[in-house]
Design an enzyme around this catalytic site. Structure first.
Site, PDB file in Angstrom:
ATOM      1  N   ALA A 188       0.837  -1.198   0.000  1.00  0.00           N
ATOM      2  CA  ALA A 188       0.000   0.000   0.000  1.00  0.00           C
ATOM      3  C   ALA A 188       0.873   1.248   0.000  1.00  0.00           C
ATOM      4  CB  ALA A 188      -0.935   0.001   1.212  1.00  0.00           C
ATOM      5  N   ASP A 189       1.933   1.240   0.798  1.00  0.00           N
ATOM      6  CA  ASP A 189       2.877   2.351   0.794  1.00  0.00           C
ATOM      7  C   ASP A 189       3.534   2.516  -0.572  1.00  0.00           C
ATOM      8  OD1 ASP A 189       2.666   3.402   3.367  1.00  0.00           O
ATOM      9  OD2 ASP A 189       4.144   2.042   4.201  1.00  0.00           O
ATOM     10  N   LEU A 190       4.061   1.423  -1.093  1.00  0.00           N
ATOM     11  CA  LEU A 190       4.811   1.489  -2.346  1.00  0.00           C
ATOM     12  C   LEU A 190       3.936   1.920  -3.505  1.00  0.00           C
ATOM     13  CD1 LEU A 190       6.923  -1.744  -1.871  1.00  0.00           C
ATOM     14  CD2 LEU A 190       7.760   0.606  -1.766  1.00  0.00           C
ATOM     15  N   GLY A 193       3.136   5.550  -3.285  1.00  0.00           N
ATOM     16  CA  GLY A 193       4.267   6.317  -3.787  1.00  0.00           C
ATOM     17  C   GLY A 193       4.322   6.345  -5.298  1.00  0.00           C
TER      18      GLY A 193
END
Length: 416
Positions: A188-190, A193
């Site tokens: 989810a973070d990647l 980004g």
């Protein structure tokens, strides 16, 4: 644009762009690193004395030339190459003024503070656009700037669950080890980004055509929901909630992982001909003639009978033997590689997915290369992830024209 690193301008996509990076941990730094890879000058702003949380998220830590641990955790190194690092205490009026001055000289501001937190410092979009009307300002949060969850802290693991990913990932509930499973990396973070990178580039293109800046509101939950792709539309079209199938496919058999004598492989037999070649390679041609297994619909129906037989068959040979035989037979397959095998794979080596950069304390640091391959404006690999505050004085001198006395005074008072 004002002053920037001239050596990045000629043969890069974003050498004319300056990014003020107020983010930390992963989603924001990943976006900023993408922009740095494309040539942008990225100025990473961190807390004096502490810095990005991920600097201490170890072990492992980068080792110096004598084999001793440095203060740079591998986690931090993964998302911060190509940047300049400054330390500024933004809770102070002097620190806030430095950020405002830098924002005025920048094209993009990235931040991932809690909703409303930067407003009290006068560093929110509405405040900064008064001094830089064409500014691109991108906020990254767990749940976005509005809605009932807006003020919650966002964590990748939690968002993987809330956004439906873990309902689709993991072994079937009726099998040993069944149940929801997170991904092995912070997807989810990647992905947030990555989406943020695209949004910033789109906003820059619009600004270059119209002169108008804009605000970008990115949320981990939005991204996690969006990236479920066909599984979303399967549900929206049918009204049926998809289930976990582990490493198997709900509509194709065999289309899954198998344990070999020394590792694991993936077999993706998408049609009856490929299935026949698979069992022939395994010395069990009779499995293609058995009416229970002769066609894919029958194999799906009799999955629980067939798969254990195939599993026993696959265990008789090594991973290398199976990959060689199935590739020669034209059966889609691939190994499940450990990371040592990944980075020794000839294709990964040929694609230059490892890069070495000089490092001030370690001598060099080995990092994963960018997957973006551009013919005219190749990716920029010029600087390693910076030490905490290593560029503070240089940035203040070059961009804001601060003199030595001003810098010394700020340092003495803990502002930088």
């Amino acid at each position: 644009m004002q002053t920037t690193r001239n050596h990045k301008q000629e043969k890069t996509s974003l050498g004319h762009i300056r990014v003020l990076d107020l983010t930390r941990v992963l989603a924001g730094p990943w976006c900023a690193q993408n922009l740095a890879d494309l040539g942008a000058e990225v100025i990473k702003v961190e807390r004096p004395g502490a810095g990005d949380d991920t600097r201490s998220w170890g072990p492992p830590y980068l080792q110096d030339q004598d084999g001793n641990n440095t203060t740079e955790a591998a986690y931090y190194l993964a998302a911060n190459r190509g940047k300049r690092a400054i330390t500024v205490d933004i809770s102070t009026p002097q620190g806030q003024e430095i950020i405002r001055e830098l924002a005025k000289q920048s094209d993009v501001v990235l931040e991932n503070y809690k909703v409303g937190q930067l407003k009290k410092y006068g560093l929110d979009y509405e405040s900064l656009k008064q001094i830089k009307p064409d500014l691109i300002y991108c906020s990254i949060t767990g749940f976005g700037q509005d809605g009932p969850y807006a003020h919650r802290a966002g964590y990748d693991f939690i968002v993987q669950g809330m956004g439906g990913f873990m309902s689709l990932t993991g072994e079937r509930d009726d099998l040993p080890g069944g149940g929801p499973q997170k991904a092995g990396v912070a997807i989810a973070d990647l992905m947030t980004g990555m989406y943020a990178s695209i949004a910033v580039l789109a906003a820059l293109n619009y600004r270059d055509r119209t002169g108008e800046g804009q605000y970008i509101d990115m949320a981990l939950l939005d991204t996690q929901v969006a990236m479920l792709a066909n599984m979303n539309t399967n549900y929206l079209t049918s009204g049926k909630t998809p289930k976990r199938w582990g490493n198997a496919h709900q509509n194709i058999v065999p289309y899954q992982t198998f344990a070999t004598s020394d590792g694991h492989i993936i077999v993706a037999a998408g049609n009856d001909g490929q299935y026949r070649k698979f069992v022939q390679a395994g010395g069990c041609p009779e499995l293609a003639d058995d009416e229970r297994f002769a066609s894919n619909p029958q194999r799906v129906k009799h999955r629980d009978t067939l798969v254990p037989i195939l599993a026993d068959m696959v265990k008789r040979k090594s991973k290398k033997e199976w990959i060689s035989e199935l590739e020669n037979a034209g059966v889609p397959c691939g190994p499940i590689n450990t990371l040592d095998e990944v980075f020794n794979d000839p294709q990964v080596i040929a694609r230059e997915m490892c890069v070495d950069l000089p490092h001030p304390t370690a001598g060099k640091v080995t990092l994963v290369g960018s997957p973006m391959k551009l013919s005219a404006t190749p990716i920029v690999y010029d600087t390693a992830p910076p030490l905490l505050g290593q560029d503070t004085s240089a940035v203040l001198r070059e961009i804001l024209q601060y003199d030595d006395d001003q810098i010394e005074n700020l340092s003495k008072n803990g502002i930088i």
